[in-house]
Design a protein around this motif. Structure first.
Motif, mmCIF file in Angstrom:
data_model
loop_
_atom_site.group_PDB
_atom_site.id
_atom_site.type_symbol
_atom_site.label_atom_id
_atom_site.label_comp_id
_atom_site.label_asym_id
_atom_site.label_seq_id
_atom_site.Cartn_x
_atom_site.Cartn_y
_atom_site.Cartn_z
ATOM 1 N N LEU A 308 0.851 -1.202 0.000
ATOM 2 C CA LEU A 308 0.000 0.000 0.000
ATOM 3 C C LEU A 308 0.880 1.244 0.000
ATOM 4 O O LEU A 308 1.821 1.350 0.791
ATOM 5 C CB LEU A 308 -0.914 0.009 1.224
ATOM 6 N N PRO A 310 0.059 5.021 0.293
ATOM 7 C CA PRO A 310 -0.822 6.178 0.443
ATOM 8 C C PRO A 310 -0.104 7.483 0.126
ATOM 9 O O PRO A 310 1.127 7.568 0.210
ATOM 10 C CB PRO A 310 -1.213 6.119 1.925
ATOM 11 N N THR A 311 -0.872 8.498 -0.212
ATOM 12 C CA THR A 311 -0.300 9.834 -0.387
ATOM 13 C C THR A 311 0.052 10.376 1.002
ATOM 14 O O THR A 311 -0.349 9.822 2.026
ATOM 15 C CB THR A 311 -1.308 10.772 -1.057
ATOM 16 N N GLN A 314 -3.123 11.080 2.836
ATOM 17 C CA GLN A 314 -3.762 9.844 3.304
ATOM 18 C C GLN A 314 -2.995 9.235 4.475
ATOM 19 O O GLN A 314 -3.594 8.745 5.438
ATOM 20 C CB GLN A 314 -3.849 8.836 2.149
ATOM 21 N N ALA A 341 -6.181 1.608 6.534
ATOM 22 C CA ALA A 341 -5.525 2.156 5.342
ATOM 23 C C ALA A 341 -6.401 2.002 4.100
ATOM 24 O O ALA A 341 -6.547 2.937 3.299
ATOM 25 C CB ALA A 341 -4.181 1.471 5.126
ATOM 26 N N MET A 345 -7.881 5.060 1.900
ATOM 27 C CA MET A 345 -7.456 5.143 0.505
ATOM 28 C C MET A 345 -8.579 4.814 -0.474
ATOM 29 O O MET A 345 -8.408 4.931 -1.687
ATOM 30 C CB MET A 345 -6.279 4.181 0.269
ATOM 31 N N LYS A 347 -9.877 1.898 -1.143
ATOM 32 C CA LYS A 347 -9.587 0.686 -1.893
ATOM 33 C C LYS A 347 -10.431 -0.476 -1.382
ATOM 34 O O LYS A 347 -10.773 -0.525 -0.207
ATOM 35 C CB LYS A 347 -8.101 0.305 -1.773
#
Length: 468
Positions: A308, A310-311, A314, A341, A345, A347
Motif C-alpha cells: 500500500l 498512500p499519499t 492519506q 488504510a 485510501m 480501496k
C-alpha cells in the motif's frame, strides 16, 4: 524426551536429567534420556547416600552430581549432622562414584552461606577422593556479584579441578552472579531454559549464553539460532508463560514502538539494539509495533510491506485513526492497520483466500474435543475436522490443516480477554501467525463465543498475511 532431544540439538554440554531415587517415574525418565543416544552428557542427581548413587548407576547416566548441605543452618536443621560427619560422607560418596568408573560432580549445598575455611576443607577432601568437578551453589540466591567474584577467586586459588556454579534468582541476580563467577575462574555454569527453577528460578540459559558470547567474547558450544525454539518448547510443555519483556526470548525483546526508535532501527538496526546481538542470532525476529507512539516512518514502512502506497495526506489520516484506536487502550494489529488504510485510501479489501461458512464443536468430560470447519478455500468448499485439548484448540487446528499447502503458517501467539462482564461476556481474541520466513501478522476478533472469535481472528490473520 522431546526437550532432551531439543537440548541436544541446542548443543548443551550436559543435561541434569533428574533425581532417579525420588520416584520410579523419575528413574525411568532418566534411564530413557540416558539411553537415547544423545551427544551431550546425561547427569543424574544424588544425595551423598549409596542408595541414591546406585539409582543413578542403574539409570545408566554418564555423570553423577552428588550433594550435601554444608552451611550450619541447613546442616543442623535439615540433615542433623556434625561438620565431621558431613566431611566424611562427602568423601565417601565421591570415592564410591569413582570406584564405579563414573564422572563425578560434587556440590556443597548452600555453599555461599558456609564458613569459608570449612567449605575449602570439603572441596579439598572431595578433590583428594577423585572428584572431577566441584559445584558452588548459591542455593538461596543471597550473593551479590562482587561477593561471588571474591568467593570463586578464593576457591580457585585452593582447588585444582574445574569449578561449576549454580545460582538462584531470589534477588534477580542469578545471571549476574554466574557471570562474575566466570570472570573469577569458574569454567562451567548451570542454567535452565527460561530461568525455571525452585522459587524464583535459576540463571537463564539464553541470558547467560548470549552475555558470554556477545559481551565477553567467550565461546560456548551452544547453537544460539535454536534458543527461541527451545524456549517456546519448554513454555508449551510446562505451561509457564514467558514474560513479553523477558530478555532475548520475550515477545518484545526485539520489538520497537517509539517513533524515534523505529525510525533508527529501520535505518540501521544497531541504533536501538545492542548490535553485538541480533534477533537472527537467537532465532528471533525484529518487530515494529504499531501503537500510540508509532512514528510516521514505521507506519509508512508497514503499509509498503503490505503493498500500500498512500499519499502524504492519506498517510496523515491513517496515522490519526491508528493513534485514536491506540489511545483507547487497544493493541493495533496488522489487520487493523490494513483495514484503516484501505478505508482511507478508498480501496477494496481484496480477495480472501479463506472464508468461514460453518463451525461446530463437540466437547465434554467423556468426549475428545472435536471441531468441524466448513469454509471456502481458494473458491473451493472444504470441510475439515480435528481434535484438540479443548474446543478452541481443535477449531484452530482444523483451520491450520485446511490452509495446508496454500501457506506454511503457524500460530505464534494467542491471547484472550473478557471485555464485558457476566456469563455472556464478550471475548476479544488476538492471534499472531508466523510464516516460514519468520514474518508475523496479527489480527483480532470479538464475540460472545470464544471459539468463533478465535477462528475469525485466525482466518483474518491468515488472509492478511497472504494479501501481504
Amino acid at each position: 524426551m522431546d526437550i532432551a532431544h531439543q537440548l541436544d540439538k541446542l548443543g548443551v554440554d550436559a543435561i541434569e536429567s533428574g533425581f532417579p531415587i525420588s520416584s520410579k517415574g523419575d528413574l525411568e525418565s532418566v534411564r530413557s534420556i540416558a539411553s537415547a543416544g544423545l551427544s551431550t552428557d546425561v547427569c543424574g542427581l544424588a544425595r551423598v547416600l549409596r542408595k541414591d548413587i546406585d539409582a543413578c548407576i542403574d539409570a545408566g547416566v554418564d555423570m553423577i552430581h552428588t550433594f550435601v548441605s554444608t552451611s550450619d543452618v541447613q546442616r543442623i536443621h535439615t540433615i542433623k549432622k556434625s561438620r565431621e560427619e558431613v566431611l566424611e560422607m562427602a568423601g565417601d560418596a565421591v570415592s564410591y562414584i569413582k570406584d564405579h568408573g563414573m564422572k563425578c560432580m560434587f556440590s556443597a549445598m548452600d555453599a555461599t552461606r558456609t564458613d569459608m575455611d570449612y567449605l575449602l576443607d570439603i572441596y579439598r577432601s572431595v578433590e583428594d577422593n577423585g572428584c572431577d568437578i566441584i559445584n558452588v551453589p548459591d542455593t538461596v540466591g543471597v550473593m551479590s556479584p562482587s561477593r561471588m567474584y571474591n568467593l570463586i577467586t578464593q576457591i580457585d586459588q585452593e582447588i585444582n579441578i574445574p569449578i561449576d556454579v549454580h545460582c538462584h534468582n531470589d534477588f534477580g541476580l542469578a545471571v549476574a552472579n554466574s557471570l562474575m563467577a566466570f570472570e573469577a575462574g569458574a569454567s562451567q555454569i548451570q542454567v535452565t531454559v527460561n530461568g525455571l527453577g525452585e522459587r524464583a528460578g535459576n540463571a537463564d540459559l539464553a541470558e547467560t549464553v548470549m552475555s558470554l558470547q556477545s559481551i565477553y567474547g567467550a565461546m560456548t558450544n551452544i547453537h544460539t539460532q535454536h534458543i527461541i525454539e527451545t524456549s517456546r518448547m519448554v513454555e508449551r510443555y510446562t505451561g509457564i508463560k514467558i514474560s513479553p519483556t523477558m530478555p532475548i526470548v520475550g515477545e518484545n525483546a526485539f520489538a520497537h514502538e517509539s517513533g524515534i526508535h523505529t525510525h533508527g532501527v529501520l535505518e540501521k538496526s544497531d541504533t536501538f539494539e545492542p548490535g553485538i546481538m541480533t534477533p537472527e542470532m537467537v532465532g528471533h525476529t525484529r518487530r515494529i509495533v504499531l501503537g500510540k507512539h508509532a512514528g510516521r516512518h514505521a507506519i509508512k514502512k508497514s503499509l509498503e510491506s503490505a503493498g500500500l502506497s498512500p499519499t502524504d495526506e492519506q498517510l496523515t489520516e491513517i496515522i490519526t485513526r491508528i493513534k485514536s484506536i491506540a489511545d483507547k487502550g487497544k493493541r493495533i494489529t496488522d489487520a487493523d492497520l490494513n483495514a484503516v488504510a484501505l478505508a482511507v485510501m478508498g480501496k477494496p479489501a481484496g480477495e480472501e483466500l479463506i472464508r468461514l461458512k460453518e463451525l461446530s464443536v463437540m466437547t465434554g468430560n467423556i468426549i475428545t474435543p472435536t471441531a468441524v470447519v466448513k469454509a471456502v478455500m481458494d473458491n473451493e468448499e472444504m470441510i475439515i475436522s480435528n481434535t484438540g485439548v479443548g474446543p478452541v484448540d481443535a477449531a484452530l487446528k482444523a483451520v491450520e490443516e485446511m490452509i495446508g499447502e496454500h501457506a506454511r503458517v503457524k500460530i505464534h501467539d494467542f491471547r484472550i480477554e473478557a471485555i464485558s462482564g457476566g456469563s455472556d461476556a464478550l471475548a476479544e481474541v488476538i492471534i499472531g501467525v508466523e510464516d516460514e520466513n519468520g514474518r508475523i501478522v496479527t489480527a483480532r476478533s470479538a464475540s460472545a463465543d470464544i471459539v468463533i472469535a478465535s477462528v475469525d481472528a485466525l482466518i483474518t490473520a491468515i488472509n492478511t498475511m497472504l494479501r501481504k
